[in-house]
Scaffold this active site. Structure first.
Site, PDB file in Angstrom:
ATOM      1  N   CYS A  29      -4.736 -12.804  21.391  1.00 46.32           N
ATOM      2  CA  CYS A  29      -5.869 -12.200  20.703  1.00 46.32           C
ATOM      3  C   CYS A  29      -5.517 -10.847  20.108  1.00 46.32           C
ATOM      4  CB  CYS A  29      -7.041 -12.045  21.668  1.00 46.32           C
ATOM      5  SG  CYS A  29      -8.460 -11.239  20.915  1.00 46.32           S
ATOM      6  N   ARG A  75      -8.539  -7.186  20.864  1.00 43.58           N
ATOM      7  CA  ARG A  75      -8.884  -6.765  22.223  1.00 43.58           C
ATOM      8  C   ARG A  75      -9.307  -5.308  22.354  1.00 43.58           C
ATOM      9  NH1 ARG A  75      -3.630  -8.717  25.234  1.00 43.58           N
ATOM     10  NH2 ARG A  75      -2.833  -9.144  23.137  1.00 43.58           N
ATOM     11  N   TRP A 130     -15.772 -12.638  16.799  1.00 36.88           N
ATOM     12  CA  TRP A 130     -16.124 -12.940  15.419  1.00 36.88           C
ATOM     13  C   TRP A 130     -14.845 -13.188  14.649  1.00 36.88           C
ATOM     14  CZ3 TRP A 130     -17.490  -8.408  17.851  1.00 36.88           C
ATOM     15  CH2 TRP A 130     -16.749  -7.274  17.526  1.00 36.88           C
ATOM     16  N   GLU A 176      -8.319 -16.584   9.633  1.00 35.56           N
ATOM     17  CA  GLU A 176      -8.523 -17.774  10.451  1.00 35.56           C
ATOM     18  C   GLU A 176      -9.235 -18.870   9.665  1.00 35.56           C
ATOM     19  OE1 GLU A 176      -9.019 -15.566  14.749  1.00 35.56           O
ATOM     20  OE2 GLU A 176     -10.716 -15.672  13.400  1.00 35.56           O
TER      21      GLU A 176
END
Length: 492
Positions: free
Chosen positions: A80, A83, A259, A264
């Protein structure tokens, strides 16, 4: 040494009969109480937990421990990029929710809370990171689960000629829920039903109500013809099939969302050859020379797809972020954690965005690789159910009348339809908003990863036949293609 979660190294599946590891429980509690002195004295709590494990094989987290553990699982999620805001995660304690109907109702609540829909205190699109933690697994006992990879995903329909309408990733899953009684509309963006499985109720299908699925129609700031593609994407990327592990206690049903980072959607979901594969479609509409790779037509299309995504979400007032901003925020997160004396595990192949990687600050550095807990894990059974709708892979290109594996869990399926959806509703907020942050991540490549925060794993080359059956053909351009400028638009 291979580290679970890195370089496609699978995470070890949990042993359903094994008791909680006392050492892991103690390690978690020591860290938890050291970082949160207000929780009280550690020694009495350790004695209590040891006694519970000795008597039952497991122990029960306090509400504070659960909240801290869920947030640290996000902090430790190596795939991720978003973070920096791990402390802002909203943790919903759903451990007393057991039946399928009750679980579904709380999942709908999760989507409303995360997306700001149906709420007086926030506008739709003000996405916030949320995790709903349902009952933990107990040694030797069955547990509830959601089959879907994400709470919101689109169906994929393969016809007898082998052409796909919708998302090719979910062709097998779509066929599985059709076998269980679901009837889709056959469109390119039909929201799949949630498959909830519980020990009490078996397998149940639930159609999400329209007001829980916030979606954004995609347009382009310069190309008027782009709207004719009739594209859309959902606003809340909520991973549903990963196991949350806190101090040795496993929570198999703990859906969480952040979100989107624009890439992506624009560089993975819409562009990957095994997803919507829109790169050749958009290249043709732009009038690009696709005769050779050196014209960089793929690169130009990816930039424009991502510009369209960012522009559309911002125009609709739906929180999203660009990959340059998120890369800078991740560097800030690294510095914050360094000051706190903590290592930051990170998988380079997921942290670096799928486009313009070398132009971001996360590219030119190495990262600490470690399996730090608490964390999220994808078990093989959950992976197969989320991808195929049964245990074990099936032929991806099988025609609708081809023989399909039948090794689904041996439980009957019933269907509930709280709100019928023939076509996904399109809703946008009128006011524009500035770009926001990305939430907790992650999952398997181009599945849950693409869904939550941080770029998904690098995809294959976009070359191949144009999937004309997947989306409507673009209308004729009403203008010549403008000069392409460097990518700087302003999302798992």
């Amino acid at each position: 040494m291979a580290i679970p979660g890195y370089r496609d190294e699978p995470s070890p599946d949990r042993d359903p009969c094994a008791p909680v590891d006392v050492a892991e429980a103690e390690d978690f509690l020591r860290r938890c109480y050291a970082e949160n002195p207000r929780f009280g004295e550690l020694a009495p709590r350790l004695d209590e937990v040891r006694a519970q494990i000795d008597a039952t094989g497991t122990y029960t987290h306090t509400g504070d421990e659960l909240t801290y553990g869920a947030k640290v699982a996000w902090r430790n999620a190596s795939r991720c990029i978003g973070r920096l805001y791990w402390r802002s995660l909203v943790v919903l304690d759903e451990r007393q929710t057991r039946g399928a109907d009750e679980i579904f109702a709380r999942l709908v609540h999760h989507l409303h809370l995360a997306g700001g829909t149906g709420r007086a205190d926030r506008a739709p699109g003000a996405i916030r990171p949320v995790i709903s933690v349902f009952a933990p697994a107990e040694p030797g006992r069955p547990h509830a689960r959601v089959w879907n990879e994400q709470l919101i995903r689109y169906a994929g329909y393969r016809d007898r000629a082998g052409e796909v309408v919708g998302d090719p990733r979910y062709v097998d899953f779509t066929r599985a829920v059709q076998d269980l009684g679901w009837k889709g509309a056959g469109g390119a963006f039909d929201v799949l039903p949630l498959v909830v499985q519980t020990p009490q109720d078996g397998v149940r299908l639930f159609d999400l109500p329209a007001d829980a699925v916030l979606e954004v129609p995609l347009e382009h700031p310069e190309y008027d013809w782009f709207a004719g593609l009739d594209l859309r994407w959902h606003a809340v990327p909520a991973i549903a099939n990963m196991r949350l592990s806190i101090g040795g206690v496993d929570y198999p049903l703990a859906p969480f969302n952040g979100w989107y980072m624009g890439t992506e959607i624009g560089a993975r979901n819409l562009a990957d050859p095994d997803r919507y594969d829109l790169v050749p479609v958009v290249a043709r509409a732009m009038g690009l020379d696709t005769s050779r790779a050196s014209t960089l037509w793929r690169d130009r299309v990816l930039v424009e797809l991502n510009r369209a995504v960012l522009w559309s979400y911002e125009r609709a007032g739906v929180r999203i972020s660009d990959h340059h901003t998120e890369s800078d925020r991740f560097i800030t997160h690294l510095r914050n954690e360094q000051r706190a004396g903590r290592e930051v595990p990170a998988d380079w192949s997921w942290i670096v965005p799928p486009i313009s990687g070398g132009a971001t600050r996360v590219f030119h550095r190495y990262y600490h690789e470690a399996d730090q807990r608490p964390n999220f894990y994808l078990d093989s059974a959950a992976r197969d159910l989320g991808r195929y709708g049964h245990l074990g892979p099936s032929p991806r290109h099988a025609a609708p009348d081809a023989e399909q594996p039948a090794d689904r869990p041996a439980v009957p399926a019933t269907r509930s339809t709280p709100a019928t959806r023939s076509t996904p509703a399109v809703r946008t907020a009128p006011a524009a908003r500035t770009a926001g942050r990305v939430g907790p991540a992650d999952g398997p490549a181009d599945g849950p990863a693409d869904a939550v925060a941080g770029p998904a794993a690098p995809g294959a080359d976009a070359d191949g036949p144009t999937p004309e059956s997947r989306v409507p053909a673009p209308v004729a351009p009403r203008q010549s293609a403008p000069t392409i400028r460097p990518a700087c638009p302003v999302a798992h």
